[in-house]
Design an enzyme around this catalytic site. Structure first.
Site, PDB file in Angstrom:
ATOM      1  N   SER A 150       0.846  -1.186   0.000  1.00  0.00           N
ATOM      2  CA  SER A 150       0.000   0.000   0.000  1.00  0.00           C
ATOM      3  C   SER A 150       0.889   1.246   0.000  1.00  0.00           C
ATOM      4  O   SER A 150       1.762   1.370  -0.855  1.00  0.00           O
ATOM      5  CB  SER A 150      -0.965  -0.037   1.191  1.00  0.00           C
ATOM      6  N   ARG A 207     -11.781   8.062   7.042  1.00  0.00           N
ATOM      7  CA  ARG A 207     -11.506   6.635   7.184  1.00  0.00           C
ATOM      8  C   ARG A 207     -12.598   5.795   6.532  1.00  0.00           C
ATOM      9  O   ARG A 207     -12.306   4.760   5.914  1.00  0.00           O
ATOM     10  CB  ARG A 207     -11.403   6.277   8.665  1.00  0.00           C
ATOM     11  N   ASP A 287      -8.619  -5.528  -6.259  1.00  0.00           N
ATOM     12  CA  ASP A 287      -8.257  -4.221  -5.698  1.00  0.00           C
ATOM     13  C   ASP A 287      -8.961  -3.105  -6.473  1.00  0.00           C
ATOM     14  O   ASP A 287      -8.770  -2.956  -7.680  1.00  0.00           O
ATOM     15  CB  ASP A 287      -6.740  -4.043  -5.755  1.00  0.00           C
ATOM     16  N   HIS A 316      -8.143  -4.407  -1.786  1.00  0.00           N
ATOM     17  CA  HIS A 316      -6.816  -3.897  -1.460  1.00  0.00           C
ATOM     18  C   HIS A 316      -6.278  -4.481  -0.152  1.00  0.00           C
ATOM     19  O   HIS A 316      -5.086  -4.765  -0.029  1.00  0.00           O
ATOM     20  CB  HIS A 316      -6.883  -2.368  -1.366  1.00  0.00           C
ATOM     21  N   ASP A 317      -7.132  -4.654   0.830  1.00  0.00           N
ATOM     22  CA  ASP A 317      -6.706  -5.151   2.139  1.00  0.00           C
ATOM     23  C   ASP A 317      -6.419  -6.650   2.170  1.00  0.00           C
ATOM     24  O   ASP A 317      -6.122  -7.196   3.244  1.00  0.00           O
ATOM     25  CB  ASP A 317      -7.760  -4.830   3.201  1.00  0.00           C
TER      26      ASP A 317
END
Length: 337
Positions: A150, A207, A287, A316-317
């Protein structure tokens, strides 16, 4: 203009870890160094800094060669807390064999100088790489293998450009060579939320915006369907929880500074063509933030890069949630000639 001088390095309190690292207990303790005491750090924005405090973790016995871990946007140097699949005996980051180093980035809020010490100034990923190099010099490290995911992956590219004489090989996970308009737009919206609602509310919204880009529709359908409480969607509760959790441990000034540094990292193709060391570039099939095709296209700009794709529904995570065969692939590459 220089930062305020400090008479000595500071010791940071050890944070509780939900996951216990099975290596040397001393490795769990963060360390600090005060760098640039005799010669200042010249930032890309033109400002000079002296007596820069850097917080970091090391794992294993000190050696002249090291493996440097570069953390993500809201991460920290405690690799044992957030990457247990990678750190430990018999894993890619093996303290019984390797000297592993991870530092909190300049501008963050986990012990290294950030907005509270530096004020509101523009930082670059290249600045962060220069600070990291000074830390390695402080530790006596002469050659380094770099691994980042990332934001850490973007920072790995900065290391390849800033420190070509120091980097032996690099692993870039879930990161492009530069931010696209899509990624810049997401960060711009997050920063706008912070500026519109300072004091914490905006950071929580930032967030929530980011978390949607870190997951995928399939991932949220699998993990956040239905209602957790009557009348409240599970995904709504999940996003609110993530916002509250980040507010408890992060700083809105750091969020502004670090996302700005990511957005302004825009190396030219000609610079990337000069990177000669072996690089493993990992894309993630689902992603949304950094689509696999974009990551793969960036890898093609490097003369000595190999591309591999992690297949996961978790977006992505996935490098944190669903690593699959990634640890084995990374370990094989890091052990390469």
């Amino acid at each position: 203009m220089t930062a305020v001088s400090r008479p000595a390095a500071l010791t940071l309190p050890l944070q509780d870890s939900e996951r216990c690292f099975s290596g040397n207990p001393a490795d769990l303790k963060p360390k600090t160094a005060v760098l640039f005491r005799t010669a200042p750090l010249l930032l890309d924005c033109g400002r000079a800094l002296s007596d820069v405090r850097v917080a970091y973790h090391t794992y294993g016995e000190r050696q002249k060669e090291a493996t440097l871990v570069l953390h993500a946007l809201t991460g920290n140097s405690a690799v044992h807390e957030w990457w247990p699949e990678f750190l430990g005996e018999g894993r890619p980051l093996d303290p019984s064999r390797d000297f592993v180093v991870c530092a909190n980035v300049l501008g963050g809020c986990a012990g290294t100088d950030g907005p509270a010490e530096l004020g509101d100034l523009a930082l670059s990923l290249r600045d962060m790489a220069r600070v990291g190099r000074a830390l390695l010099d402080h530790l006596g490290v002469q050659r380094v293998r770099v691994i980042g995911a990332s934001m850490g992956g973007l920072l790995a590219y900065a290391w390849l450009l800033e420190c070509p004489d120091l980097v032996e090989r690099a692993v870039v996970i879930g990161a492009p060579v530069r931010h696209s308009p899509w990624a810049v737009g997401l960060n711009s919206a997050a920063r706008a939320a912070i500026r519109a609602a300072p004091g914490g509310a905006g950071l929580k919204v930032a967030r929530q915006i980011a978390m949607l880009s870190y997951r995928s529709p399939q991932s949220l359908a699998a993990t956040q369907s239905g209602q957790r409480t009557p009348g409240v969607h599970a995904v709504t509760s999940y996003l609110e929880y993530q916002g509250e959790k980040l507010l408890a441990r992060f700083n809105e000034g750091s969020y502004l500074a670090l996302t700005g540094a990511m957005d302004h990292f825009q190396p030219e193709d000609a610079e990337l063509a000069c990177v000669r060391v072996p690089v493993l570039v990992v894309g993630i099939s689902s992603d949304l933030l950094y689509p696999a095709a974009e990551v793969r296209a960036g890898a093609a700009l490097l003369p000595n890069a190999a591309y591999w794709e992690l297949d996961s529904i978790h977006g992505h995570d996935a490098f944190l949630m669903d690593a699959g065969g990634l640890p084995e692939r990374v370990e094989a590459f890091l052990k390469g000639p």
